[in-house]
Structures are given as structure tokens and as C-alpha cells.
Scaffold this motif. Sequence first.
Motif, short mmCIF file in Angstrom:
data_model
loop_
_atom_site.label_atom_id
_atom_site.label_comp_id
_atom_site.label_asym_id
_atom_site.label_seq_id
_atom_site.Cartn_x
_atom_site.Cartn_y
_atom_site.Cartn_z
N SER A 163 0.83 -1.22 0.00
CA SER A 163 0.00 0.00 0.00
C SER A 163 0.86 1.26 0.00
O SER A 163 0.48 2.28 -0.58
CB SER A 163 -0.94 0.01 1.20
N THR A 170 -4.79 2.96 -4.18
CA THR A 170 -4.31 2.76 -2.80
C THR A 170 -5.11 1.66 -2.10
O THR A 170 -4.54 0.85 -1.36
CB THR A 170 -4.41 4.08 -2.01
N GLY A 228 -3.95 -1.59 -3.01
CA GLY A 228 -2.68 -1.77 -2.31
C GLY A 228 -2.91 -2.29 -0.89
O GLY A 228 -2.19 -3.18 -0.42
N ARG A 229 -3.93 -1.75 -0.23
CA ARG A 229 -4.25 -2.21 1.14
C ARG A 229 -4.72 -3.66 1.13
O ARG A 229 -4.42 -4.44 2.05
CB ARG A 229 -5.33 -1.32 1.74
#
Lengths: 82, 232
Positions: free
Chosen positions: A43, A55, A58-59
Motif C-alpha cells: 500500500s 491505494t 494496495g491495502r
Amino acid sequence: MGNHTIAQRMYTHDPAVMLYAPLRTAIHEDRQGVTWFSVDQPSTRFASFGNPDITNVGRELDAKLADLFGFLDVPVPRHLVS
Amino acid sequence: MWKSVYRFHTRSVDRFGARGLNSGVAGAENAAWKLAFVLHGWAPEASLESYHQERLAAAQENITVTSGTMRFLVRQNDDERRARRRLLEDAAQYQRTGTGRLREARRAVLVRRLRADHHRPATPVRRPPAPGGDANGRARRPDPPAEPPSPKGVRLSIDTGVSFEDFRGRYERAVPSLDMDRLALLVSAQVSWESVVAATAENAPHGFIRYWSSDVGSLMRLAGDSGPVRRI
């Protein structure tokens, strides 16, 4: 390592994400004989594109990485799951 | 010989032009005939609006030309002074040029250069640095951070607690290498994305696939470096 079907969900917002997909990882041994596994937290790399949609994926990768660490029976860094 | 400080000011005010005497006379003339026409009923009242449009445009042109002239006269640095000197020398050369097309061409170039000089953005005036501030008197900013302020990557390095070979084996079983042949087949068959997702899920039991790996350690040992390293 990575997953192209997950990468596609970021690629659709900005093809430049391929700079960080797949993730670079390394298994390395230090002088004391300790074996390390190193990877940049996904992330934090994908956040650099300044797009919340990227994002968030990404998490999701952070969570998958935490699961993998659990499966491999290595310590899971706390901020990876927070 | 005498010398005096000449302060140069420009102001442009919405709906009202208060400039030098010359343009003031032109403004008065513009307003006078329009007022007369409207008061006599020869022109609609709305025509008074053209006073503002025309005189504002005149004021802006006035500001551009006079500011450009002042910048030409009062240079702020050596580069600007050199540029002015070249232009004036070329103008003197032009004066010595005979007649005909060469003279015309030289004149056109000079006019273009002078116009470009007048229209370039103003150079900020440099003041000596004030104590605790920068050259423009602003408070000194803190030094920029060594790295740009973009989100920083967070490096995760985990002590695996086992030997290199042990962890490597475990990792490579959990994260299989990419089934490249199958992926190439799916692409050549132009299958649906759903089929790609399904095939990938089979290839990635824990969500991840290894795309390439390299045994760097065995290479680096040739240089005398010890320790196995594997990039995956």
C-alpha cells in the motif's frame, strides 16, 4: 511475486502501477546467519500514485501479504494489518 | 548634470481609468461624445458600456508598453544589461544600413526583438537578504527533507527464524511460479477475463504468483561475497 488479476484492477486506473507490480521480494541471509524475508509494504508503494482506488487495492495486497506471512509461520508486522 | 529618483507606478482600476494626462484626455473625449449621444437620445444607454471596454483595453495596453519600457531602461541583472546592449548595437548597425530589402528586414527583426523584450515577464527585484529571511524578506523556510514529500515506501524485513534453504522451499511452495504456457494459451484463445481470473486463482493458492526469480548469491560469491540471496 504478485497477481496479474489484482494488478489489472489498478492498471485500469493508471498503467504506471506496473512500476511496482509485481512486488519485489528478497530472501537474504546476514553475517550472523539469520534469514530475512524483505518486501516493501504494497500500500505504501501504490499510494504514491495519489489515486484512492489504487491505494485501496494496495491495502488489499497488504492483507494478502499478512495472510501469506501467517501461512509461512513468520511474524506479521503490526502495521501491515492495522 | 542632475539625477533624481523617478518612481514608476501603474494602476488599473475596474470601471475607472486614472492614468497619465495623455490617456486621460482620450478617456474624457471617449466619455464626452457618448454621454452627449445618450443624453440627446441618439444612442441607447447601453452604449455607455463601451467606454469601459475601450478604455480598459487602452489602459492595459498602456501598462504593457510603459512597464516594458521601464524594464528596458532599468535592468535588474547583467544578463538583461547585456541583452539591451546587443539590441542597441544592432540598432546602431541598422542606422548604418543602406536602403532596400536588407534595411527593411533588419528593421523587422529589431522591432520583433524589442517587442519580445517588452513582453517578457518582469524579473523579480532582488533585495539583500534580511536577517532570518530570504532575499524577498520572507521568513526563512526550514530546509527541505532529504526525500520528496511523496508517500514513502515502508520496508518490511522479517526474521524468518529458519535457515535460508528451509524458508526458500516453504516460500516457493506457497507462492508457485507463473504458469506461463497456460497464460499464453488463454491470451491466444482470446478467452474472457473471467476465465483468466479463474485460471489465476488456481495458479495462486495464497493470492500470489512468482513471476521470476534469480539466485544472486551464487553469482556474488564469485566476487568473494558470502551469503545466499535470492530475489523472487
